[in-house]
Design an enzyme around this catalytic site. Structure first.
Site, mmCIF file in Angstrom:
data_model
loop_
_atom_site.group_PDB
_atom_site.id
_atom_site.type_symbol
_atom_site.label_atom_id
_atom_site.label_comp_id
_atom_site.label_asym_id
_atom_site.label_seq_id
_atom_site.Cartn_x
_atom_site.Cartn_y
_atom_site.Cartn_z
ATOM 1 N N ARG A 9 -23.675 13.862 -16.515
ATOM 2 C CA ARG A 9 -24.692 14.743 -15.941
ATOM 3 C C ARG A 9 -24.132 15.618 -14.816
ATOM 4 O O ARG A 9 -24.834 16.471 -14.296
ATOM 5 C CB ARG A 9 -25.861 13.913 -15.423
ATOM 6 C CG ARG A 9 -26.529 13.135 -16.565
ATOM 7 C CD ARG A 9 -27.725 12.398 -16.090
ATOM 8 N NE ARG A 9 -28.805 13.352 -15.891
ATOM 9 C CZ ARG A 9 -29.986 13.054 -15.413
ATOM 10 N NH1 ARG A 9 -30.245 11.824 -15.056
ATOM 11 N NH2 ARG A 9 -30.908 13.972 -15.275
ATOM 12 N N CYS A 10 -22.885 15.390 -14.450
ATOM 13 C CA CYS A 10 -22.253 16.106 -13.336
ATOM 14 C C CYS A 10 -21.371 17.234 -13.863
ATOM 15 O O CYS A 10 -20.459 17.004 -14.657
ATOM 16 C CB CYS A 10 -21.418 15.122 -12.518
ATOM 17 S SG CYS A 10 -20.416 15.890 -11.255
ATOM 18 N N SER A 11 -21.621 18.450 -13.407
ATOM 19 C CA SER A 11 -20.845 19.597 -13.886
ATOM 20 C C SER A 11 -19.370 19.487 -13.489
ATOM 21 O O SER A 11 -18.483 19.832 -14.271
ATOM 22 C CB SER A 11 -21.437 20.909 -13.372
ATOM 23 O OG SER A 11 -21.374 20.971 -11.963
ATOM 24 N N ARG A 14 -17.754 17.109 -15.871
ATOM 25 C CA ARG A 14 -17.534 17.747 -17.174
ATOM 26 C C ARG A 14 -16.356 18.722 -17.113
ATOM 27 O O ARG A 14 -15.567 18.817 -18.057
ATOM 28 C CB ARG A 14 -18.801 18.455 -17.650
ATOM 29 C CG ARG A 14 -19.920 17.490 -18.037
ATOM 30 C CD ARG A 14 -21.072 18.173 -18.763
ATOM 31 N NE ARG A 14 -21.633 19.300 -18.048
ATOM 32 C CZ ARG A 14 -22.640 19.235 -17.169
ATOM 33 N NH1 ARG A 14 -23.190 18.066 -16.894
ATOM 34 N NH2 ARG A 14 -23.102 20.324 -16.585
#
Length: 113
Positions: A9-11, A14
């Site tokens: 969920r963390c950019s 990613r």
């Protein structure tokens, strides 16, 4: 082998995965919210990062603000808080052998791969 502690969920996390994929190197993804590191593992990670436990804490998380902010906590208590509330662990963490970095900014990952 390279290991990345990842939260999908963390950019930034990613981006870390993307950078590792682009590097062509093999790596292992640890979804640390599902496979929560033990206190021993966290101590090892902190040692590799060469930081104090408090530096691995995401201090803007709601649970930190509500339960821990402003309290005098020992390193052991901070590590226990991260094990019990893995959302508090800063991400992504990349480990390559005896080197580790927090991938913020993402380019820091290049220092160890």
């Amino acid at each position: 082998m390279i290991k990345i502690y990842h939260n999908n969920r963390c950019s930034k996390s990613r981006c870390g995965i993307a950078l590792l994929e682009e590097s062509g190197k093999e790596f292992e993804v640890v979804k640390y919210l599902e496979n929560i590191p033990s206190e021993k593992e966290l101590k090892e990670i902190i040692k590799l990062l060469k930081i104090a436990p408090i530096e691995l804490v995401r201090k803007n998380e709601k649970v930190w603000k509500e339960e821990f902010k402003g309290k005098e906590l020992s390193d052991a208590a901070i590590i226990t808080a991260m094990v019990n509330n893995p959302k508090l662990i800063e991400r992504p963490i990349i480990i390559n052998g005896n080197k580790a970095v927090i991938g913020r900014p993402t380019e820091k990952i290049l220092e160890i791969i």
